[in-house]
Structure formats: structure tokens, C-alpha cells
Design a protein around this motif. Structure first.
Motif, PDB file in Angstrom:
ATOM      1  N   GLY A 322     -14.637  -8.099  68.826  1.00  0.00           N
ATOM      2  CA  GLY A 322     -13.189  -8.289  68.731  1.00  0.00           C
ATOM      3  C   GLY A 322     -12.829  -9.393  67.760  1.00  0.00           C
ATOM      4  N   MET A 325     -13.189  -8.175  64.269  1.00  0.00           N
ATOM      5  CA  MET A 325     -12.066  -7.311  63.863  1.00  0.00           C
ATOM      6  C   MET A 325     -10.844  -8.149  63.528  1.00  0.00           C
ATOM      7  N   SER A 350      -4.102  -4.861  65.061  1.00  0.00           N
ATOM      8  CA  SER A 350      -5.459  -4.680  65.595  1.00  0.00           C
ATOM      9  C   SER A 350      -5.415  -4.726  67.110  1.00  0.00           C
ATOM     10  N   GLY A 353      -8.918  -4.496  68.717  1.00  0.00           N
ATOM     11  CA  GLY A 353      -9.687  -5.717  68.454  1.00  0.00           C
ATOM     12  C   GLY A 353      -9.252  -6.849  69.357  1.00  0.00           C
ATOM     13  N   GLU A 426      -7.796  -1.530  59.065  1.00  0.00           N
ATOM     14  CA  GLU A 426      -8.910  -1.180  59.948  1.00  0.00           C
ATOM     15  C   GLU A 426      -9.312   0.260  59.708  1.00  0.00           C
ATOM     16  N   ARG A 431     -12.252   1.365  64.795  1.00  0.00           N
ATOM     17  CA  ARG A 431     -11.455   1.502  66.018  1.00  0.00           C
ATOM     18  C   ARG A 431     -12.195   2.318  67.074  1.00  0.00           C
ATOM     19  N   ALA A 434     -14.933   0.211  68.555  1.00  0.00           N
ATOM     20  CA  ALA A 434     -14.344  -0.820  69.410  1.00  0.00           C
ATOM     21  C   ALA A 434     -13.891  -0.233  70.743  1.00  0.00           C
TER      22      ALA A 434
END
Lengths: 462, 231
Positions: A322, A325, A350, A353, A426, A431, A434
Motif C-alpha cells: 500500500g 502504491m 488510489s 492502495g 495506477e 489494482r 492489491a
């Protein structure tokens, strides 16, 4: 063919190969992942069950190796821990596909895997110490990475390694010779070694800067995977010297040091100037809790230590990913991520993130509904039954962690949109990974009894 | 062409240096590493230290193994020498002015008669003397006598350990701090060689010392790299 030799040599060769390929990220990562798969296959193909006649040789691979009168043996314990280590390393490499790290990340992690494996399979403590220290030296370089300029953090880590090396060798010598006139010194040396290796007060000072200064996934290696190997080595020393470990003064100082680490982190969290520092202080809470768990003594303490370190890997992975990101949202990914931004902006740019960072931070703090909660709750219940003051400190630390994270999320009207740096888009892959990582974290929160039984099995095998 | 002397002949030739003289030389070299700011002199002192430590190790292990230690020490000094040369001995590159390089400050110098010395030179000399005298006094006491170790080795062990610690904590500069690491490890090696099998001990310390030297070389390079100068 001897498996221990291959476990030591293959990562070294792969590390050199990855270094030569470092200009091509995909090739480097594939080298790393391929190496991990080969090592895992090697472990699976090596039989560690003792046969009736005492022989342990498998059809293709032996599990022992002797050199210079030092023996290396792959038993079930080291096999299980190595599987965890290789899994962690493999996932690190895969995550570095979407969250770019230094070009030295994969080569150095591979180079570190070899001595860390040597630590686990070495039969004597002195040989294990040698490999552990070499592995930690490689981690020192990993912490610095390709960042030019200040080497303060890596030098602090390096200093601790150099200080702990003679202490561990002395402990090994005392344990192996069992000379009664020196055994009185062993608890003291063990204490210092534990405090240094577990990064507890007063050897905690480099923890938070590491999160700030190194790349996002590096703390997973330095505080997670390496710590797991360190813990297994330390637990091995403890199990071989139960009388020394049972020393009441030793346990008392461990509890006090762990508590001091937690208290310090609690205070610092409330004034953290940046997200990185905040994560660093949350990690300090976890480190302090691990030391307190060790100071509880007995088998339950050892199981809890093992469990806390394994769960820490998950928390660090989530928080680190995180953080990585979020750092991408700034023009430069070097330096710290100060709270000079609007959280609403990040949440818009984000969201996953930020969610991952917060959930990972919660896990490190031990808040409910996170992977870290079960361990913290177990520690709280055991500690409170004997030492109420420790239970109070842990509760205050967890609450403080929640306040610190909430403080980060509060809108700051003083910050103007113009002060925020330029954004980096991003990617979809980022994504997706994540989101998967977040889901994995939730799953680990649900399967905490399984993780606890795994740590119990590991301790039983010592 | 003359014959190359054997290790035993070398030891015989250097017999006058064995025992306490070697311990004193080792203590002096460790003090010089602490005192000198110039990396060239520090590396030279480290090299002499390794050469003389080989003599001390010859008292506790077979001479050919002690000779290996000397070879390893020479390699370590070679690594540090090449690294230091690549970063211009920690000074600014010749084509970079002080105004351009914001990170590396100019060393402050004071005039002592005809000489220009760093401002912290008196402090370092005082500290070196204080540590050396303290070690010399403490090792006279029975409580500070290590087991299995002769008196002169005892002095060398404590001297190297103490000096190494002081060098380590006095600076965060990788090159100087690294020499402190190596000095401390060498001191501990002198003791450990008396209690552990010589070959195993030598291998352990050789691997560790070389690893430390390589790590120090890398950290020095990034500390003094061009991007760091203009950051």
C-alpha cells in the motif's frame, strides 16, 4: 546429490545471474521466481523421514552434508520453515512485477536466501551464526538499495549485526562446550543477543527510518523473512538450554524491554510526521510485542513468538504494498511521504492502495478483524493474567495505533490541492494485485487458528 | 636467484616482534585508525594491523593458517583501497567545487605551528590515548583476563575490541566505521581462535570479514556517488 549443497549454491548462482540481467526487470523476476520454484521442488523431493535403520537418504537427494567437520542437515523443521521462506520470497518477486523495486532487489534477495537457508540447516549454532550474519550483511545492502546519499540507516543495521556476531559465537561456544564456569554468563549474553536481533529497546532506533528510506517491499524481507529465520535460530538455542532460558531475570528484562519498545512506539505514533514513519512505529509495536511474548517464558511464549513473526510478514506485505502504491502518487518515489496531501485526493486516486496501507497498519497494530489481531489478543490474555501492567500497555498501544491511523485519514483543510505533487497513473495489474492482497489478508484473519497450530508444530519440532 | 623463505623462516626472522611487541603494535595501529581522518593512512594502519595480527595468531594456530589470515587481510585492504580511490578518498571530486557539492562539507582545519590539522585531531588523539591506557590498565587485573589466552594476546584482544567499538560509534561514514567493524572482529578473532578449532574459526572469520569489506565498499560508493553530491 546432497540437498543442503544445492540449497546453498542454487540461490547464489541465480543471484549472480539475476544481477547480470538486472537491466531487464521481467527476466530478473522470472529468474527469481524460477529459482524459488526449483528450490521448493528440491525440498519436496528430499525425504526427511527417518527410516527404520536410521538412514535418511532419499532415492535422489540426500538430506545431509558434512564439510570441514561441520554438518548440515535438512530436517522436517528446517524444511517447513524453508517452504515458508521460499513462498514469501516468491510472492515478493511476483509483487515486484507490478510494484517496481530497485534493480538490485531480486539479485540481493536471492543472494540472501542462500545464507538464510544455511542458518536453518546448519547443525551447530556457530555455523548457523556465520550464515545468519552473512545473510544480514546482504540485507544491509538491500536496505540501502540504489539510493545514493545517506547511509545512516543501513550503517546502524550493520553496526547491530557486527555487535551481535561475537555475542552469538560466544553463546555457541558456551553451549557447545557446556563449561559450567561460563554458563553463568550465558543468560546475559542471550539477553543482549535477543534484544539486538528482535530490535527491541534500546536497539530499535533504526526501525522506523528503514521504512522511510528503503523501497516498499524491503521491510518484508528485513523484518519478516529474516526475522523468521532469526527466531528459529534463537528458539533452537533456547530449547537446547532450557535452564538458561528459564532464568527469571532474563525473562523480566525481556518483558521490560518489549514493553518499553511498545510505549515508545505508542508515543511516537501520535506525532508521526509521515505515513512511512507511522508504519515504522506500528512495526515497533509488533516488535515490542514479540519481545514481550518471548519474555513470558515457557512453550506458549515460544509458540506465540513464532506466530507473531509469521503474521508480521502478512502485515508488512500489505502495508508495504500500500505504501508503495501511495508513493507512486508522488513525482519521485524516493524520500518520505509526508502528510502534506489530502487524504481525499489519495482515496480518489488510489483507494485500494490506501485501504491496503490502512489494513496492513491495523494488522501490525493488532486491531480486530485483521490477521494480527489473534496474536495480539492471545498475548494480551496471557500477559494480563500474570502481568496486568503489560496488558494495559498493549491495550493503550492498540488504541494509540488506531488514533494514529485515524489522524492520518482526517482531512487537513490547510493543505491546498496545488501543493500535491504530480500523479502517476495506477495500472490495472497493480489494482488487481492489491485487491488480491487485501483479500488474502482477510483470509489470514479468518484462518488464524491454522496459523497458530502451524507455529505450535514448528516449536514442537525444535 | 635466492630461495623464497618459508613461513617458519619468516616467523624466525620476526621473532623479536612476537609476544607483547606485537600486541603494542596492534594497539598503536588501532589508535592510528581512530586518529587519522585521511583514509590512506587509516588503510595503511589497517594493513599493518593485519600483518601483525598474523604474528599473534601464529601463537594459537598453525602458522600456515595464520598466514591465510594475513592474505585475507591484504585482500580486505585491497578492496578498501580501490573503493577509497574510486571515491577520491572521501573528498570532493576534483572538478566539483564546494559550492556545487551541497552534501560534502569542507573539512575544517586549524593551524598547529607549521602544520594544518583537522579540528577534531586533538580530541581523537586524546581519545585514542585514553582508550589505550585504559585497556592497558584493565588488562593488568585478574578479572579482565580472558580464559585460555596469554597475557599479550589478552591485551591485543581488549585493545582491538575497545578501539573498534570507539571507531564504530565515532562516525557514521561507512569507510571509517567499517574499519572499526574490521578491527573489532579481528580482536574477537584473536580470542575465538584459542577456543575453537583453528580451521573452522579461520573460515568463519574470513567469510565474515570479506563480507563486511564488500558491504563497506558498496556503502562507501553510494555515500559518495555523484547523485549524492548534488541531491
Amino acid at each position: 546429490m546432497s540437498t543442503p549443497v544445492l540449497l546453498l549454491i542454487i540461490p547464489l548462482i541465480a543471484g549472480v545471474g539475476a544481477f547480470l540481467l538486472r537491466r531487464w526487470q521481467l527476466a530478473t523476476i522470472l529468474t527469481g521466481v524460477g529459482t524459488v520454484l526449483i528450490l521448493t521442488g528440491l525440498l519436496a523431493a528430499t525425504d526427511t523421514q527417518v527410516l527404520v535403520n536410521g538412514a535418511i537418504n532419499g532415492p535422489f537427494f540426500d538430506n545431509t552434508w558434512v564439510i570441514l567437520e561441520r554438518s548440515f542437515k535438512l530436517d522436517q523443521l528446517s524444511k517447513d520453515v524453508l517452504l515458508i521462506l521460499y513462498s514469501g520470497v516468491g510472492f515478493l518477486f511476483l509483487f515486484s512485477l507490478v510494484l517496481r523495486q530497485d534493480s538490485l532487489f531480486v539479485p540481493l534477495v536471492l543472494l540472501a536466501v542462500s545464507p538464510l537457508a544455511g542458518t536453518l540447516i546448519a547443525e551447530s549454532i556457530s555455523t548457523g551464526t556465520l550464515f545468519l550474519v552473512v545473510g544480514m550483511v546482504v540485507i544491509t545492502i538491500l536496505i540501502q538499495g540504489e539510493r545514493a546519499g545517506s547511509t545512516l540507516t543501513s550503517m546502524r543495521y550493520f553496526t547491530l549485526i557486527v555487535l551481535v556476531f561475537p555475542i552469538l559465537l560466544l553463546i555457541a561456544w558456551m553451549a557447545e562446550t557446556s563449561l559450567s564456569q561460563y554458563l553463568a554468563w550465558m543468560p546475559f549474553l542471550l539477553l543482549v543477543a535477543f534484544l539486538i536481533l528482535l530490535f527491541s529497546f534500546p536497539f530499535h532506533i533504526w526501525v522506523s527510518p528503514t521504512i522511510s528510506e528503503s523501497k516498499a517491499l524491503v521491510p518484508v524481507a528485513s523484518f519478516g523473512l529474516v526475522q523468521l529465520v532469526v527466531v528459529i535460530l534463537c528458539l533452537g538455542v533456547i530449547v537446547e538450554n532450557p535452564v538458561v532460558y528459564g532464568n527469571a531475570r532474563l525473562l523480566q528484562v525481556l518483558r521490560a524491554s518489549g514493553a518499553a519498545t511498545i510505549i515508545l512506539a505508542t508515543v511516537l505514533i501520535l506525532t508521526a510526521p509521515s505515513i512511512s514513519r507511522l508504519i515504522g512505529y506500528l512495526l515497533m509495536i509488533d516488535l515490542g510485542s514479540t519481545t514481550v511474548a518471548l519474555g513470558l517464558g515457557g512453550k506458549i511464549g515460544l509458540e506465540l513468538v513464532c506466530y507473531l513473526v509469521m503474521i508480521r510478514i502478512i502485515g508488512l506485505l500489505m502495508a508495504g504494498f500500500g505504501l508503495g502504491m501511495i508513493r507512486r502518487q508522488f513525482a519521485s518515489d524516493s524520500g518520505d511521504t509526508y502528510l502534506a496531501f489530502k487524504v481525499e485526493t489519495l482515496a480518489r486516486r488510489s483507494p485500494i492502495g490506501l485501504a491496503l496501507l490502512i489494513y496492513g497498519g491495523f494488522s501490525l497494530a493488532g486491531l480486530p478483524l485483521t490477521p494480527g489481531f489473534a496474536g495480539r489478543w492471545t498475548l494480551l490474555t496471557i500477559a494480563s493474567s500474570q502481568y496486568q501492567w503489560i496488558g494495559l500497555i498493549i491495550v493503550v498501544a492498540v488504541v494509540s495505533a488506531g488514533i494514529g491511523l485515524a489522524r492520518m485519514m482526517l482531512p487537513n483543510p490547510a493543505i491546498q490541492e496545488e501543493t500535491v505533487h504530480s500523479f502517476a497513473d495506477e495500472t490495472r495489474a497493480l489494482r488487481i494485485v492489491a485487491a488480491l492482497l487485501l483479500a488474502v489478508g482477510v483470509i489470514f484473519a479468518l484462518i488464524s487458528p491454522l496459523m497458530m497450530s502451524l507455529s505450535q508444530n514448528l516449536v514442537n519440532m525444535l | 636467484m635466492g630461495n623464497i623463505p618459508t613461513i617458519y623462516e619468516f616467523l624466525e626472522y620476526l621473532d623479536f616482534l612476537r609476544g607483547f611487541p606485537a600486541a603494542y603494535v596492534v594497539l598503536i595501529t588501532a589508535s592510528l585508525i581512530l586518529i587519522f581522518r585521511d583514509w590512506r593512512w587509516s588503510i595503511l594502519a589497517l594493513l599493518i594491523q593485519y600483518l601483525v595480527v598474523g604474528l599473534l595468531l601464529a601463537d594459537v594456530m598453525p602458522p600456515h593458517l595464520a598466514f591465510m589470515k594475513v592474505i585475507i587481510g591484504i585482500f580486505i585492504c585491497l578492496i578498501l583501497f580501490i573503493t577509497a580511490q574510486q571515491v577520491n578518498w572521501g573528498r570532493l571530486p576534483e572538478d566539483v567545487t564546494a559550492e556545487e557539492a551541497v552534501l560534502l562539507g569542507q573539512e575544517r582545519l586549524l593551524r598547529f605551528g607549521p602544520y594544518m590539522l583537522p579540528t577534531d585531531a586533538p580530541f581523537r588523539i586524546f581519545l585514542g590515548l585514553a582508550v589505550a591506557l585504559s585497556v592497558g590498565a584493565l588488562t593488568q587485573k585478574a578479572a579482565f583476563h580472558l580464559p585460555f589466552v596469554d597475557n599479550h594476546l589478552n591485551l591485543a584482544v581488549f585493545g582491538l575490541f575497545a578501539m573498534g567499538l570507539v571507531i564504530m560509534v565515532l562516525t557514521s561514514e561507512p569507510m571509517k566505521s567499517g574499519m572499526g567493524f574490521l578491527t573489532l572482529i579481528t580482536g574477537f578473532e584473536l580470542f575465538y581462535s584459542t577456543v575453537e578449532q583453528p580451521l573452522a574459526g579461520m573460515v568463519i572469520f574470513a567469510v565474515i570479514s570479506l563480507s563486511i569489506a564488500l558491504a563497506i565498499a558498496y556503502l562507501t560508493q553510494v555515500r559518495h556517488s555523484f547523485p549524492a553530491l548534488f541531491d
